[in-house]
Write an enzyme that holds these catalytic residues in place. Structure first.
Site, mmCIF file in Angstrom:
data_model
loop_
_atom_site.group_PDB
_atom_site.id
_atom_site.type_symbol
_atom_site.label_atom_id
_atom_site.label_comp_id
_atom_site.label_asym_id
_atom_site.label_seq_id
_atom_site.Cartn_x
_atom_site.Cartn_y
_atom_site.Cartn_z
ATOM 1 N N ASN A 181 -5.183 3.705 6.934
ATOM 2 C CA ASN A 181 -5.317 3.089 5.614
ATOM 3 C C ASN A 181 -4.829 4.068 4.557
ATOM 4 O O ASN A 181 -3.681 4.508 4.619
ATOM 5 C CB ASN A 181 -6.759 2.642 5.365
ATOM 6 C CG ASN A 181 -6.855 1.636 4.222
ATOM 7 O OD1 ASN A 181 -6.074 0.688 4.161
ATOM 8 N ND2 ASN A 181 -7.797 1.827 3.307
ATOM 9 N N ARG B 173 -6.739 1.016 12.416
ATOM 10 C CA ARG B 173 -5.403 1.323 11.911
ATOM 11 C C ARG B 173 -5.543 2.334 10.788
ATOM 12 O O ARG B 173 -6.636 2.576 10.259
ATOM 13 C CB ARG B 173 -4.703 0.067 11.386
ATOM 14 C CG ARG B 173 -5.404 -0.596 10.197
ATOM 15 C CD ARG B 173 -4.484 -1.564 9.486
ATOM 16 N NE ARG B 173 -5.116 -2.326 8.416
ATOM 17 C CZ ARG B 173 -5.266 -1.896 7.169
ATOM 18 N NH1 ARG B 173 -4.878 -0.671 6.821
ATOM 19 N NH2 ARG B 173 -5.827 -2.680 6.248
ATOM 20 N N GLU C 96 0.851 -1.193 0.000
ATOM 21 C CA GLU C 96 0.000 0.000 0.000
ATOM 22 C C GLU C 96 0.886 1.242 0.000
ATOM 23 O O GLU C 96 2.080 1.196 0.279
ATOM 24 C CB GLU C 96 -0.913 -0.014 1.242
ATOM 25 C CG GLU C 96 -1.975 1.070 1.309
ATOM 26 C CD GLU C 96 -2.905 1.077 0.130
ATOM 27 O OE1 GLU C 96 -2.554 1.736 -0.876
ATOM 28 O OE2 GLU C 96 -3.973 0.437 0.183
ATOM 29 N N ASP D 228 -10.051 0.614 -5.092
ATOM 30 C CA ASP D 228 -9.069 0.697 -4.011
ATOM 31 C C ASP D 228 -8.287 2.003 -4.159
ATOM 32 O O ASP D 228 -8.886 3.054 -4.301
ATOM 33 C CB ASP D 228 -8.166 -0.540 -4.033
ATOM 34 C CG ASP D 228 -7.551 -0.858 -2.680
ATOM 35 O OD1 ASP D 228 -6.906 0.034 -2.103
ATOM 36 O OD2 ASP D 228 -7.707 -1.986 -2.194
ATOM 37 N N ASN E 223 -10.611 4.734 0.725
ATOM 38 C CA ASN E 223 -9.570 4.549 -0.283
ATOM 39 C C ASN E 223 -9.683 5.607 -1.368
ATOM 40 O O ASN E 223 -10.556 6.475 -1.329
ATOM 41 C CB ASN E 223 -9.695 3.154 -0.917
ATOM 42 C CG ASN E 223 -8.831 2.110 -0.236
ATOM 43 O OD1 ASN E 223 -7.644 2.342 -0.002
ATOM 44 N ND2 ASN E 223 -9.418 0.966 0.079
#
Length: 294
Positions: free
Chosen positions: A105, A103, A20, A200, A150
């Site tokens: 992203n 968390r 990522e 995404d 995203n």
């Protein structure tokens, strides 16, 4: 008329559990990307092909270059400064440190040098995620009730931001004021809810077109100003996560991928899952400003 399509080739066999946050660092000539679940920060020196990685103490989803040097790590419970030469990490501020279920992203620096960043549940719990903007050192909440935020990216002139909540399948566009703050509510812009793959990560090119990874479909698609698919990059793996332009002229499109959630049988059919890929798309990227913290 057939869709213009180019293949992606292997760049680095990094075997990320969840690759990522690919990010081009102009000063160092390096592309960095994170293995969120593997707790590693990878790098590729684009001109020489040299590669390496830093081990991290926590899950990190982006390493953004700062205006005054060094990197800002967007981590699961804090934002911190990293000196990549010496490896020294200095905490900057907490990031949902009081919520161990979440968390960081997706994240990206906007046209004003501010950082948009997001959180999600570690188990993708519905509605656990949020969207923020770090502007001159102040962290401001922009949106709550998200699941997997995203596709954070910005138009060349800073008039719009894009983002998606991946399970919805819809990419949203949000008008911004002259200081980069959202105006009104975001509106649906491109709908992938009825097509293979889930939206995404994304990046914008020099023409203001958006390149969007379709997780599960093995594709990165190029969308024009009206949200129509006009070209694609095909990958030999099913889970592309985020694209980024890199190189001296931003002439190459690099794409992170993931092994997360794939069975042993699936991994046998796509052994390069989790690698970094590169494609020659024939278009160049849009230079992104470094992060301004003050």
């Amino acid at each position: 008329m057939s869709l213009p399509s180019v293949p992606a080739e292997l760049a680095v066999e990094s075997r990320c559990a969840l690759g990522e946050g690919p990010q081009w660092h102009v000063a160092s000539g390096r592309l960095t990307w994170c293995d969120i679940l593997g707790r590693r920060l990878h790098w590729l020196e684009v001109a020489s092909g040299a590669t390496g990685h830093h081990e991290l103490e926590r899950m990190v989803s982006l390493a953004a270059p700062c205006e005054d040097g060094g990197l800002l790590l967007v981590g699961e419970d804090r934002l911190s400064r990293l000196d990549p030469a010496g490896g020294l990490e200095v905490p900057l501020c907490d990031f949902e440190a009081d919520n161990p279920r979440t968390r960081s992203n997706d994240a990206r620096v906007d046209r004003h040098g501010s950082l948009w960043l997001s959180s999600m549940g570690k188990g993708a719990e519905p509605g656990a995620g949020r969207l923020y903007r770090l502007h001159r050192g102040e962290l401001v909440t922009l949106r709550t009730g998200l699941t997997i935020p995203n596709a954070l990216c910005f138009s060349p002139g800073g008039e719009f931001a894009w983002f998606t909540d991946t399970p919805t399948g819809v990419v949203m566009r949000w008008a911004l004021d002259r200081n980069g703050w959202p105006v009104g509510d975001p509106v649906p812009w491109a709908d992938f809810s009825a097509t293979p793959g889930n939206p995404d990560g994304a990046v914008v090119d020099a023409e203001g077109h958006l390149w969007l990874a379709l997780w599960g479909a093995g594709r990165v698609v190029r969308l024009d100003h009206d949200g129509r698919v006009v070209a694609e990059v095909r990958l030999p793996v099913s889970q592309p996560s985020c694209p980024a332009f890199a190189g001296a002229d931003l002439e190459r499109l690099y794409i992170t991928t993931a092994r997360e959630g794939l069975s042993a049988e699936a991994l046998a059919t796509e052994p390069l899952a989790g690698a970094l890929f590169v494609a020659e798309t024939g278009v160049t990227g849009l230079a992104e400003p470094p992060l301004r913290l003050a």
